[in-house]
Design a protein around this motif. Structure first.
Motif, short mmCIF file in Angstrom:
data_model
loop_
_atom_site.label_atom_id
_atom_site.label_comp_id
_atom_site.label_asym_id
_atom_site.label_seq_id
_atom_site.Cartn_x
_atom_site.Cartn_y
_atom_site.Cartn_z
N ILE A 1 0.81 5.75 0.68
CA ILE A 1 0.26 6.80 1.03
C ILE A 1 1.00 7.87 0.67
N LYS B 1 -6.95 8.36 -6.71
CA LYS B 1 -8.14 7.53 -6.48
C LYS B 1 -7.86 6.58 -7.95
N LEU C 1 -3.41 3.92 -0.86
CA LEU C 1 -4.50 3.87 0.36
C LEU C 1 -5.15 5.09 0.71
N ASP C 2 -4.26 6.17 0.81
CA ASP C 2 -4.72 7.64 1.24
C ASP C 2 -3.69 8.52 0.67
N LEU D 1 -2.24 12.14 2.28
CA LEU D 1 -2.37 12.91 3.39
C LEU D 1 -1.39 14.14 3.27
N LYS E 1 0.86 -1.33 0.08
CA LYS E 1 -0.02 0.09 0.27
C LYS E 1 0.78 1.32 0.03
N TYR F 1 -3.86 7.04 12.57
CA TYR F 1 -4.98 6.96 11.49
C TYR F 1 -4.56 5.81 10.51
N VAL F 2 -3.14 5.87 10.06
CA VAL F 2 -3.02 4.92 8.98
C VAL F 2 -3.08 3.40 9.88
N LYS G 1 -6.15 2.21 8.95
CA LYS G 1 -6.37 2.03 7.71
C LYS G 1 -5.81 0.55 7.08
#
Length: 133
Positions: free
Chosen positions: A91, A106, A112-113, A115, A89, A126-127, A130
């Motif tokens: 980030i 996306k 995954l995100d 930030l 993944k 937070y991660v 996830k």
């Protein structure tokens, strides 16, 4: 706690801060760094050559870097050449707040995100939720 993560950023201060916060938060046992996307891809090539066996479980990726930026890294990392790593993944950790960048992220299934810098202990908590560690 993750075993190994890869931080890709061209700013040595950001990399130092990432290491410091990740170590203090007991987020990962080992932190590998790369100064740009090309260096990160070369790191993955060491697995294919048998020179390394430490695969990261998570990548923190900056977008704006010289030589090869984050988008170019993701384009290459999404190809069949790197398909054996597509469970890792990513980030995106960037100072940009451009809504187009958020939408573009996306399109990559491994992202995954998205930030905002700087990394913080709260962000790592937070991660963890996830990625369920």
């Amino acid at each position: 706690m993750l075993d190994t993560i890869l931080c890709v950023d061209d700013d040595p201060i950001t990399l130092m801060l990432c290491k410091m916060v990740i170590n203090k938060a007991l987020f990962s046992n080992k932190i590998i760094t790369a100064k740009n996307g090309e260096e990160a891809l070369n790191y993955f090539k060491t697995f294919k050559d048998g020179d390394s066996d430490i695969k990261p479980q998570l990548i923190f990726l900056d977008l704006n870097m010289p030589v090869m930026g984050g988008w170019e890294f993701l384009d290459c990392f999404s190809t069949t050449e790197y398909s054996e790593y597509n469970t890792i993944k990513v980030i995106i950790l960037s100072s940009t707040i451009d809504p187009e960048d958020l939408e573009k992220a996306k399109k990559y299934p491994m992202v995954l995100d998205f930030l905002s810098k700087p990394i913080s202990k709260e962000m790592l908590e937070y991660v963890k939720t996830k990625i369920q560690i």
